[in-house]
Design a protein around this motif. Sequence first.
Motif, short mmCIF file in Angstrom:
data_model
loop_
_atom_site.label_atom_id
_atom_site.label_comp_id
_atom_site.label_asym_id
_atom_site.label_seq_id
_atom_site.Cartn_x
_atom_site.Cartn_y
_atom_site.Cartn_z
N ASN A 140 -16.22 4.00 -64.61
CA ASN A 140 -15.85 5.20 -65.34
C ASN A 140 -16.31 5.13 -66.79
N ALA A 141 -16.37 3.94 -67.35
CA ALA A 141 -16.84 3.81 -68.73
C ALA A 141 -18.29 4.24 -68.85
N ALA A 142 -19.09 3.88 -67.89
CA ALA A 142 -20.50 4.24 -67.95
C ALA A 142 -20.77 5.58 -67.27
N ASN A 143 -19.98 5.88 -66.25
CA ASN A 143 -20.12 7.10 -65.46
C ASN A 143 -21.56 7.42 -65.04
N PRO A 144 -22.16 6.51 -64.31
CA PRO A 144 -23.51 6.83 -63.84
C PRO A 144 -23.44 7.91 -62.77
N HIS A 145 -24.59 8.53 -62.53
CA HIS A 145 -24.69 9.48 -61.44
C HIS A 145 -24.53 8.73 -60.11
N ARG A 146 -25.25 7.65 -59.99
CA ARG A 146 -25.12 6.79 -58.82
C ARG A 146 -25.18 5.34 -59.28
N ALA A 147 -24.50 4.46 -58.55
CA ALA A 147 -24.61 3.02 -58.79
C ALA A 147 -24.80 2.34 -57.45
N ILE A 148 -25.78 1.47 -57.38
CA ILE A 148 -26.05 0.75 -56.12
C ILE A 148 -25.45 -0.64 -56.25
N LEU A 149 -24.48 -0.94 -55.38
CA LEU A 149 -23.77 -2.20 -55.47
C LEU A 149 -24.57 -3.31 -54.79
N THR A 150 -24.50 -4.47 -55.43
CA THR A 150 -25.15 -5.66 -54.87
C THR A 150 -24.09 -6.73 -54.64
N CYS A 151 -23.99 -7.20 -53.42
CA CYS A 151 -23.09 -8.31 -53.13
C CYS A 151 -23.94 -9.48 -52.65
N LEU A 152 -23.94 -10.55 -53.43
CA LEU A 152 -24.82 -11.69 -53.14
C LEU A 152 -24.10 -12.79 -52.36
N ALA A 153 -23.05 -12.44 -51.65
CA ALA A 153 -22.26 -13.46 -50.96
C ALA A 153 -23.08 -14.26 -49.97
N LEU A 154 -24.10 -13.66 -49.39
CA LEU A 154 -24.88 -14.40 -48.39
C LEU A 154 -25.70 -15.53 -48.99
N ASP A 155 -25.90 -15.52 -50.30
CA ASP A 155 -26.65 -16.62 -50.92
C ASP A 155 -25.95 -17.95 -50.71
N GLY A 156 -24.63 -17.91 -50.58
CA GLY A 156 -23.89 -19.17 -50.47
C GLY A 156 -23.68 -19.62 -49.04
N MET B 196 -22.56 8.05 -73.11
CA MET B 196 -23.27 9.32 -72.87
C MET B 196 -24.67 9.08 -72.36
N THR B 197 -25.35 8.08 -72.92
CA THR B 197 -26.70 7.83 -72.48
C THR B 197 -26.76 7.46 -71.00
N LEU B 198 -25.73 6.72 -70.56
CA LEU B 198 -25.77 6.23 -69.20
C LEU B 198 -25.23 7.24 -68.19
N THR B 199 -24.51 8.24 -68.69
CA THR B 199 -24.04 9.26 -67.75
C THR B 199 -25.24 9.93 -67.12
N ALA B 200 -25.16 10.09 -65.85
CA ALA B 200 -26.25 10.68 -65.09
C ALA B 200 -27.38 9.70 -64.83
N ALA B 201 -27.23 8.48 -65.29
CA ALA B 201 -28.22 7.47 -64.95
C ALA B 201 -28.02 7.01 -63.52
N VAL B 202 -29.05 6.37 -62.97
CA VAL B 202 -28.91 5.68 -61.70
C VAL B 202 -28.91 4.19 -62.02
N ASP B 203 -27.79 3.53 -61.72
CA ASP B 203 -27.68 2.09 -61.97
C ASP B 203 -28.06 1.38 -60.67
N CYS B 204 -29.21 0.74 -60.65
CA CYS B 204 -29.73 0.21 -59.39
C CYS B 204 -29.14 -1.13 -58.99
N ASP B 205 -28.37 -1.75 -59.88
CA ASP B 205 -27.90 -3.10 -59.53
C ASP B 205 -26.62 -3.38 -60.29
N LEU B 206 -25.50 -3.29 -59.58
CA LEU B 206 -24.19 -3.53 -60.16
C LEU B 206 -23.46 -4.45 -59.17
N HIS B 207 -22.96 -5.56 -59.67
CA HIS B 207 -22.49 -6.61 -58.76
C HIS B 207 -21.03 -6.48 -58.38
#
Lengths: 343, 370, 154
Positions: A71-87, A4-15
């Motif tokens: 769905n477990a966290a159900n944020p309002h928005r989540a910004i995906l991070t793909c670090l594939a270029l590091d390799g 519930m706390t995270l619902t409506a949150a903005v998750d700025c970094d999800l891999h």
Amino acid sequence: MTAMTLTAAVDCDLHVAPSSLGTVLPYLDEYWRSYIEDSTVGLSHPGYPLGAATTGGTPPSSYDELAPVLNAANPHRAILTCLALDGVHRNPYYAAAMARAVNDWVREEFLVRDERLRAGIAVSPLDIPAAVQEVERLADDGRFAQILLPVRGDVPYGNRLYHPLYAVAQEHGFPIALHAWGRGGKAPSMTGVTATYLEDYSSNAQIAQVQMMSLVAEGVFTRFPQLKVVFMECGFSWLPPQLWRFDKDWKGVWREVPWVKERPSDYVRRHMRFTTEPAQLPQDPHQIAQVVEMVGPELLMYASDYPHQHGDGFERLLAALSDEDAESVLRGTAAAFYGDLIA
Amino acid sequence: MITEVDVPSASEEGRLKDVALVDVDIHPRMTPADFVRRLPERWARHVERYGLRAPAIRDRYPRPRNKGVRADAWPETGFPGTDYGLLRKQLLDEHKIDFGIMLVLDALDSGYERPPLDAAICQVVNDWLVEEWLDRDDRLRGSIAVPIENPALAVAEIERVAADGRFVQILLPASAQESAGSPKYWPVYRAAAERGLPVAFHTGGYNDHGGTGRPSFYLEEHAGYGVIMQTLLTSLVCEGTFAEIPDLKIALVEGGALWLAALKWRLDDAWRQLRDEMPELDRLPSEYIREHVWLDTQPMEEPDNPKHFLQVLEQAGLEDRLMFATDYPHWDFDSPSSSLPRGLSREQRGKLLAGNAIELYGLPSKVARR
Amino acid sequence: MKVVVCHVEDLPAEERKIVKVGKRSIGVFNVDGEFYAISNRCPHQGGPLCVGRLSSWAESEIPGEVEVGGSARFVACPWHGWEYDLATGQSFMGPNEIGVKAFDVCVTSGAALSEDVAHAEEQRSPTATGREPGPYVAETFQVHVEADYVVIEI
């Protein structure tokens, strides 16, 4: 942390990460497919050994894997991070081709399937004009929310060679996201290698301090007064003493950098934000409150940093925040920072 | 370790005073002529002809302001720090310093010369320090410069001079060729610990800044001294140096100090999750730091709100570990009378200004009145 | 109180004198024919402010492009380099700083001086090498030139 706390949150970094190069091959042209097939290039990330507790597991490599987490966290928005270029090794044309492929994969696999999702535009710092082109290619897509770079580079990020990228970032309102890690061998030692992972893992904070100072000292915010920068997974509790140091030194040596017209900490507070992981904090709640006050909760933006595990620092941070500050950290600050890009 | 003052007898009590001020970072400086003159003939000719290998500071280092010094510290001739009379007047006498620890920075670029010259440079520095400074003023103490990149030679130099009890520590650069915690250096640290001598890491050394590349501006370089110390200390802890050498004490000099709190938190968090990588570390990094690490105040941090300084002092556990330094004659000199933040208790001031240094360096707590 | 510093011929342009008035040490400057006087004690840590380098203002809108110009009336403390405007004592290094005292300076004719006026002793000073207003303000003093003598008002 309740759902519930995270619902409506903005998750700025999800891999997210492709499970193998095979995942992104369809997004490359024939030349680059043959370049890869005829070689031993791979996609392992040097900063996240699979057996380390802090790594937490492999990031989702498909929407089906991501959906339950989301769905477990159900944020309002989540910004995906793909670090594939590091390799990616140092062929700048390969890096640029991989950037295009990775961004297309993220869009097709994730972004078009779920309204909640946004992503960083991954670019390689090896070729800035190519990076500019990639940003312009995706600028009007509507599903990208920032420009993703590794915090560990060959040249500090304030350097003028990066300024064309900041120009296009400013033009489209994209924050520059400097995410922990980068190519292997970029630890802050003479060789770029540390004898323990412990050291390397802890060193993103030092690198972030250097990059913070470079961006200000080189006048990036004088040239680009609307530019925004977010430090991801680099921590934030190191910030206050470093700002005191930076401000004090500027007062004596400002003539070396007269384009830095305000106190460095003013630029940092206006232009920069920091995600909440890792929340490297004292154990004592009273001291945590002191740290929060010194840093300024308005600089912090929530990130799950899934699947990485940095301990219980974030929970203790949240417990120390007022309801109003918690709302800002979880949602309000990011909503203002990203504006329409996550609306 | 010797004490300079005999145990006071009843009749001598009146002539003694408590040690109130120890300055743990003073920089006397050799003139180029002094330096060449003292080198063995073979190396004097070599240096005159070929110079030194590491790039000159002015070439590799962003331009410091004011040539790096206080503008009012120039003697009649020579660079600031070359003249005993002026240093005594401007620093020791003016500020009533009871003990001053000298660190000669001319030997911080170890490893860029051939080993015999590397060693000769340190011998010259240490002998010069004794003759020109320690012999002249009983308030002064010295730091043993050693060729750290040649550990056997470094240990030999410690053995050569450590019997002189006026040397109170070993002097190393904060930016050596390998990470500070590297086992390459452990023989040197062991030799120091066996003699009860702390190892001081002073800002300096030829550092490529690793990872991110070199800064363009002195503002970044100077404000980054503490960042280099964070990396150095991270390496010492995580490579198990303190676990390996339980008697080792270190001093971090000229990197400021308040960054220590956040470093302890992040190292502790990392250890809690990753401790199986280094089973030699059997307790929290912050505990190792508490046992083994001292720091100096300079350059003193100046938060807008002095209360924050006191809070971080407590958060970092610095009250018993922080030692005052002026860094004379550098431009970022901290004045003993006006650089400490408001709000310290008398007891805290006493520890910072003298008590912690007395403990670390085994200095007498009383001296004869001058 | 008026204090005689020196005869105006003894303080030509681009020169300065540091004088002692009682316990105070005051630097008196001639910059392009304008006189200024400022306390010789930097409010930061007490450094000898008036021994510092004088500069004109430096302005930059674009990294790497710097314009300098105007009167060289910004003195930088020889210790940490904090700068103060000789005319007002105002520091420019952001908020939260204290001022340094500036004194009025004038050149006064010998005839106009009263007997009560004190004479300042020149101090031997070591050779000097060389924005946004903040609350640090250096103590400045009124300076007048009345025909012959440089006089400061404390």
